[in-house]
Enzyme design. Structure first.
Site, PDB file in Angstrom:
ATOM      1  N   ASN A  36     -78.854 -10.230 -81.440  1.00 16.69           N
ATOM      2  CA  ASN A  36     -79.269  -8.991 -80.809  1.00 16.69           C
ATOM      3  C   ASN A  36     -80.726  -9.065 -80.370  1.00 16.69           C
ATOM      4  O   ASN A  36     -81.023  -9.061 -79.175  1.00 16.69           O
ATOM      5  CB  ASN A  36     -79.055  -7.819 -81.779  1.00 16.69           C
ATOM      6  CG  ASN A  36     -79.136  -6.479 -81.077  1.00 16.69           C
ATOM      7  OD1 ASN A  36     -79.538  -6.404 -79.918  1.00 16.69           O
ATOM      8  ND2 ASN A  36     -78.771  -5.416 -81.755  1.00 16.69           N
ATOM      9  N   ASP A  37     -81.622  -9.209 -81.327  1.00 15.85           N
ATOM     10  CA  ASP A  37     -83.043  -9.169 -80.993  1.00 15.85           C
ATOM     11  C   ASP A  37     -83.449 -10.252 -79.992  1.00 15.85           C
ATOM     12  O   ASP A  37     -84.290 -10.025 -79.132  1.00 15.85           O
ATOM     13  CB  ASP A  37     -83.891  -9.307 -82.264  1.00 15.85           C
ATOM     14  CG  ASP A  37     -83.686  -8.127 -83.205  1.00 15.85           C
ATOM     15  OD1 ASP A  37     -83.370  -7.032 -82.714  1.00 15.85           O
ATOM     16  OD2 ASP A  37     -83.834  -8.315 -84.422  1.00 15.85           O
ATOM     17  N   VAL A  38     -82.821 -11.433 -80.099  1.00 16.99           N
ATOM     18  CA  VAL A  38     -83.266 -12.561 -79.255  1.00 16.99           C
ATOM     19  C   VAL A  38     -82.831 -12.405 -77.801  1.00 16.99           C
ATOM     20  O   VAL A  38     -83.223 -13.199 -76.947  1.00 16.99           O
ATOM     21  CB  VAL A  38     -82.767 -13.921 -79.805  1.00 16.99           C
ATOM     22  CG1 VAL A  38     -83.351 -14.197 -81.167  1.00 16.99           C
ATOM     23  CG2 VAL A  38     -81.258 -13.992 -79.830  1.00 16.99           C
TER      24      VAL A  38
END
Lengths: 467, 100
Positions: free
Chosen positions: A393-395
């Site tokens: 998600n964050d990446v």
């Protein structure tokens, strides 16, 4: 044992550590490097039992003490350490490294304290300063590492923990640590050292609490370098060249490594370190999300993949948690057999630490050539038909580029939004480790497939076979 | 050992430490950190030296606890690093996996 031979062996061990670090820097020699380091450490441990002893203050030859106790403690340590290292799931490995680092820091602090008690009034000013340094940094490293362990193990929240007035508490604790340090140096005695150790433990906790989940690897690496320096300082007190060299090596290489990690993640090292002093409480959860997302069935996903020419898989920690490495490889093999070009886009910090995802995929025998690093894969996204984001998600969160002030702002991301279609395999709409909403989920080209990554992938594989 | 000699060793070690890891690839960051972590487990040697010279109960207790913790750090560190690196070596044809 002859003093010269003893010191020569110490030099040999120090050289083995240099070769170990050198070896660990290149994929081909890494495993051998680690073996060389382990051999050196074993040699040093055996040899120290035969160390030539000096004479005590009365001019009497010193004798060995506690040999059986020492051997018993080593045996217990091996019985605890080896199974822990062997049995740990690869997904949980970062927190184990954090814990190992913490006990190392704790050991250094104990060594310095015991030697301080032993020297008593005989300690020189420089030795007391080195002791104070070791106890402060060792205790900070110990308690800080325990907190990083709790964060990574998700036994506590992974979000930055910030409370009102927190920075004053931290600043006051730090002042207390330094104050008691000065007190110890000026007056000697055991009480100041004890108080100082206690405050340093508290400081370690306060120092790591405000660090957000995404920054935790950087903190582990930094505490690792710290522990190295404490070992060097203990070496000074104990008059051991080996400890000085080994500790300094780890301190120096650990500092460089920390900086490189911070660069790979696009984080400012300064910001991470002093986040504790500058962090403000964030308003928890902005307006509740009511926008709709497009969710699809495994069949929809299979059809999208079947008619693609190029597919990029973006694996994240969710994939590892679901133990879906093998299923994702099965899917990739199936697509390759259909003549579709498949690659894995590996973000430098995919997983929990830099390089963690490479380890996890290597475990599933994914061909090394298919793992493509971020700089190389990013320019190819416009020619990519489908991106399959598995438990990441964050990446891939565009907020890192578009929302100044959000915790991951400035982190380089995989530009999956450039591709034709994006498929997210997610368990829920829960935000990622860094706790930030991902705009990409609401994008028109995005399809979501909810469920456990392994289940979902298995369904997609079956659907694809049926086509 | 003179202070100057110690300072020399310290300064040279810093430069060696900087140099040896200057070209590490991102892929190896985690194993390198873990390997360096195992190396500072060498505090075990210091812990043994202190335990060996300890003369009263308190010193002995602290030093023996240090031996225990340092052993966990060193042995566990090298073993877990080896496990990580084991997975990097080529792809063996035999699909035997003893993972788990």
């Amino acid at each position: 044992m002859n003093k010269n031979i003893y010191e020569l062996l110490g030099l040999l061990v120090a050289l083995s550590f240099i070769l170990a670090l050198k070896g660990l820097s290149a994929p081909k020699s890494a495993r051998r490097g680690n073996m060389i380091g382990a051999a050196g450490a074993t040699l040093a441990t055996v040899v120290v039992f035969f160390a030539p002893l000096g004479k005590d203050s009365m001019g009497m030859a010193k004798t060995h003490h506690n040999t059986l106790l020492i051997l018993a403690a080593i045996a217990i340590g091996v019985l605890v350490g080896v199974p822990a290292a062997r049995k740990i799931q690869m997904t949980q490995m970062p927190q184990l490294v954090a814990l190992f680092n913490g006990v190392g820091g704790g050991a250094a602090a104990l060594v310095a304290t015991a030697e301080y008690l032993n020297l008593g009034k005989d300690a020189s000013a420089a030795e007391v300063v080195a002791t104070v340094f070791t106890v402060i940094v060792g205790c900070t490293s110990f308690s800080g590492s325990v907190i990083t362990f709790l964060k990574l193990q998700e036994l506590m929240t992974t979000r930055p923990v910030v409370f009102p007035g927190g920075r004053f508490v931290i600043a006051a604790t730090l002042a207390g640590v330094l104050g008691t340090g000065a007190w110890t140096i000026s007056s000697g005695g055991n009480t100041p050292l004890l108080v100082m150790g206690g405050l340093a433990l508290l400081f370690g906790v306060l120092f790591v609490l405000p660090v957000g989940g995404a920054d935790v690897p950087i903190v582990i690496s930094l505490l690792n370098a710290f522990t190295g320096l404490t070992v060097a300082a203990s070496g000074y007190v104990l008059q051991s060249t080996l400890l000085i060299v080994a500790g300094t090596l780890v301190g120096a290489s650990g500092t460089i490594l920390t900086r490189k990690m911070a660069e790979a993640m696009g984080r400012s090292l300064f910001g991470t370190l002093f986040g504790a002093f500058t962090a403000k409480p964030q308003e928890a959860g902005a307006a509740a999300e009511t926008r709709s997302v497009k969710s699809g069935s495994p069949d929809d996903v299979a059809i999208l993949l079947n008619y693609a020419q190029r597919v990029v898989v973006v694996p994240g920690f969710g994939l590892a948690v679901a133990q879906a490495q093998h299923t994702v490889r099965e899917l990739a093999d199936l697509l390759t057999a259909k003549g579709i070009d498949v690659a894995y886009g590996i973000h430098p910090v995919a997983g929990r630490m830099p390089g963690h995802m490479n380890v996890l995929l290597a475990e599933a025998n994914v061909p090394y050539e298919q793992l493509v690093e971020m700089e190389e894969i990013n320019p190819t996204f416009p020619q990519t038909d489908v991106v399959l984001v598995v438990g990441a998600n964050d990446v891939v969160n565009p907020a890192a580029k578009t929302t100044p002030g959000c915790p991951i702002y400035g982190m380089p991301i995989l530009d999956v939004a450039e591709a034709g279609n994006v498929i997210f395999l997610k368990r829920s709409m829960r935000p990622g480790f860094a706790g930030i909403e991902n705009e990409l989920l609401y994008d028109a080209k995005t399809t979501l497939l909810f469920g456990d990554a392994k289940d979902s992938l298995t369904k997609v594989v079956n659907a694809l076979k049926a086509l | 050992m003179t202070s100057m000699a110690i300072l020399t060793i310290f300064a040279l070690s810093i430069f060696v430490g900087f140099e040896v890891v200057s070209k590490v690839s991102t892929t190896l960051h985690t194993p390198l950190m873990s390997g360096a972590n195992a190396i500072h487990g060498i505090i075990l040697v210091g812990a043994i030296m202190v335990a060996d010279g300890a003369t009263n109960g308190l010193e002995t207790t602290l030093a023996i606890l240090a031996v225990l913790l340092a052993t966990i750090n060193m042995v566990g560190g090298f073993v877990v690093t080896d496990r990580m690196l084991e997975m990097f070596k080529g792809k063996p044809k035999a699909k035997k996996e003893e993972a788990k």
